[in-house]
Design an enzyme around this catalytic site. Structure first.
Site, mmCIF file in Angstrom:
data_model
loop_
_atom_site.group_PDB
_atom_site.id
_atom_site.type_symbol
_atom_site.label_atom_id
_atom_site.label_comp_id
_atom_site.label_asym_id
_atom_site.label_seq_id
_atom_site.Cartn_x
_atom_site.Cartn_y
_atom_site.Cartn_z
ATOM 1 N N TYR A 85 -3.129 -4.238 -12.166
ATOM 2 C CA TYR A 85 -3.436 -3.407 -10.997
ATOM 3 C C TYR A 85 -2.594 -2.130 -10.953
ATOM 4 C CZ TYR A 85 -6.527 -6.941 -8.960
ATOM 5 O OH TYR A 85 -7.570 -7.796 -8.717
ATOM 6 N N ASN B 290 -10.092 -11.603 -1.261
ATOM 7 C CA ASN B 290 -11.529 -11.377 -1.185
ATOM 8 C C ASN B 290 -12.320 -12.018 -2.323
ATOM 9 O OD1 ASN B 290 -10.687 -9.620 -3.133
ATOM 10 N ND2 ASN B 290 -11.519 -7.773 -2.183
ATOM 11 N N LYS C 274 -10.587 -15.123 -7.751
ATOM 12 C CA LYS C 274 -9.193 -14.934 -7.335
ATOM 13 C C LYS C 274 -8.575 -16.236 -6.798
ATOM 14 C CE LYS C 274 -9.775 -9.984 -6.401
ATOM 15 N NZ LYS C 274 -9.478 -8.880 -5.431
ATOM 16 N N GLU D 141 -10.349 -4.013 -18.912
ATOM 17 C CA GLU D 141 -9.996 -5.268 -18.227
ATOM 18 C C GLU D 141 -10.381 -6.494 -19.064
ATOM 19 O OE1 GLU D 141 -10.404 -3.198 -13.824
ATOM 20 O OE2 GLU D 141 -11.887 -4.689 -14.420
ATOM 21 N N HIS E 105 -12.953 -10.314 -8.209
ATOM 22 C CA HIS E 105 -12.774 -8.947 -8.702
ATOM 23 C C HIS E 105 -14.041 -8.532 -9.429
ATOM 24 C CE1 HIS E 105 -10.982 -5.494 -10.780
ATOM 25 N NE2 HIS E 105 -11.619 -5.926 -11.852
HETATM 26 P P1 IDP Z 1 -12.307 -3.627 -5.054
HETATM 27 O O1 IDP Z 1 -11.720 -4.957 -5.506
HETATM 28 O O2 IDP Z 1 -13.446 -3.814 -4.107
HETATM 29 O O3 IDP Z 1 -12.643 -2.731 -6.203
HETATM 30 P P2 IDP Z 1 -9.971 -1.954 -4.628
HETATM 31 O O4 IDP Z 1 -9.905 -0.826 -3.659
HETATM 32 O O5 IDP Z 1 -10.055 -1.638 -6.090
HETATM 33 O O6 IDP Z 1 -11.170 -2.911 -4.177
HETATM 34 O O7 IDP Z 1 -8.677 -2.855 -4.360
HETATM 35 C C1 IDP Z 1 -8.280 -3.842 -5.285
HETATM 36 C C2 IDP Z 1 -7.928 -5.092 -4.528
HETATM 37 O O8 IDP Z 1 -6.793 -4.850 -3.691
HETATM 38 C C3 IDP Z 1 -8.996 -5.601 -3.527
HETATM 39 O O9 IDP Z 1 -10.007 -6.366 -4.158
HETATM 40 C C4 IDP Z 1 -8.165 -6.430 -2.581
HETATM 41 O O10 IDP Z 1 -7.837 -7.707 -3.122
HETATM 42 C C5 IDP Z 1 -6.903 -5.592 -2.481
HETATM 43 N N1 IDP Z 1 -6.954 -4.648 -1.355
HETATM 44 C C6 IDP Z 1 -7.711 -3.518 -1.261
HETATM 45 N N2 IDP Z 1 -7.514 -2.889 -0.095
HETATM 46 C C7 IDP Z 1 -6.598 -3.640 0.580
HETATM 47 C C8 IDP Z 1 -5.981 -3.510 1.875
HETATM 48 O O11 IDP Z 1 -6.229 -2.571 2.636
HETATM 49 N N3 IDP Z 1 -5.095 -4.493 2.230
HETATM 50 C C9 IDP Z 1 -4.792 -5.546 1.400
HETATM 51 N N4 IDP Z 1 -5.358 -5.698 0.184
HETATM 52 C C10 IDP Z 1 -6.249 -4.770 -0.222
HETATM 53 MG MG MG Z 2 -11.417 -1.879 -7.643
#
Ligand code: IDP
Ligand code: MG
Length: 139
Positions: free
Chosen positions: A51, A114, A11, A128, A117
């Site tokens: 997304y 984070n 990312k 994807e 992905h």
């Molecule tokens: P994942 O990437 O671990 O599968 P997902 O729930 O699919 O997590 O969420 C997609 C992406 O959205 C996350 O990787 C993160 O970048 C962002 N995200 C998820 N939850 C939050 C939040 O509570 N606040 C801000 N960004 C979030």
């Molecule tokens: Mg996810």
């Protein structure tokens, strides 16, 4: 069947912070083969499409803005049990909850930023991967 493949992105903040090489090294060391890879960028429209499943979530706009804020590295990875093993390698969404030694625990800045992905199912891994790569770009 793509049961042995997953899709990842490094990312924007991890690219910006110079972590491409270190993250790819972790991915290689964990036994994944790179089937396809490119450094590219998502427009906000493309990030919104990628997304779309999170459209109703409160962080959707923040996520789309973030993911279109700078270049990313997209890749299709291959390994037995790729989807589950890659989720183990990257750790929990929130780096403060990610297990020690995981990519997110080491490289992520926050729950939003984070670092990487990882697809959550074989079906989404295929969708994807198709979003970024043509058949001719896979080896
Ligand atoms: P994942 O990437 O671990 O599968 P997902 O729930 O699919 O997590 O969420 C997609 C992406 O959205 C996350 O990787 C993160 O970048 C962002 N995200 C998820 N939850 C939050 C939040 O509570 N606040 C801000 N960004 C979030
Ligand atoms: Mg996810």
């Amino acid at each position: 069947m793509a049961t042995n493949r997953t899709f990842t992105m490094i990312k924007p903040e991890a690219v910006e912070n110079g972590h491409i090489g270190a993250i790819l090294e972790r991915i290689n060391a964990a036994g994944f083969t790179i089937v396809a890879m490119k450094k590219t960028a998502l427009t906000s429209k493309k990030a919104g499409e990628f997304y779309a499943v999170h459209k109703e979530r409160p962080f959707y706009v923040e996520l789309v803005n973030y993911m279109s804020s700078g270049p990313i590295v997209a890749a299709i990875l291959e390994k037995e049990n790729a989807v589950a093993d890659f989720r183990m390698l990257i750790g929990a969404t929130d780096p403060s909850e990610a297990a020690k030694g995981t990519i997110r625990s080491e490289f992520a800045e926050s729950k939003a930023k984070n670092a990487v992905h990882g697809s959550d199912s074989d079906e989404n891994a295929a969708i994807e991967g198709d979003f970024f790569f043509s058949a001719e770009e896979r080896f």
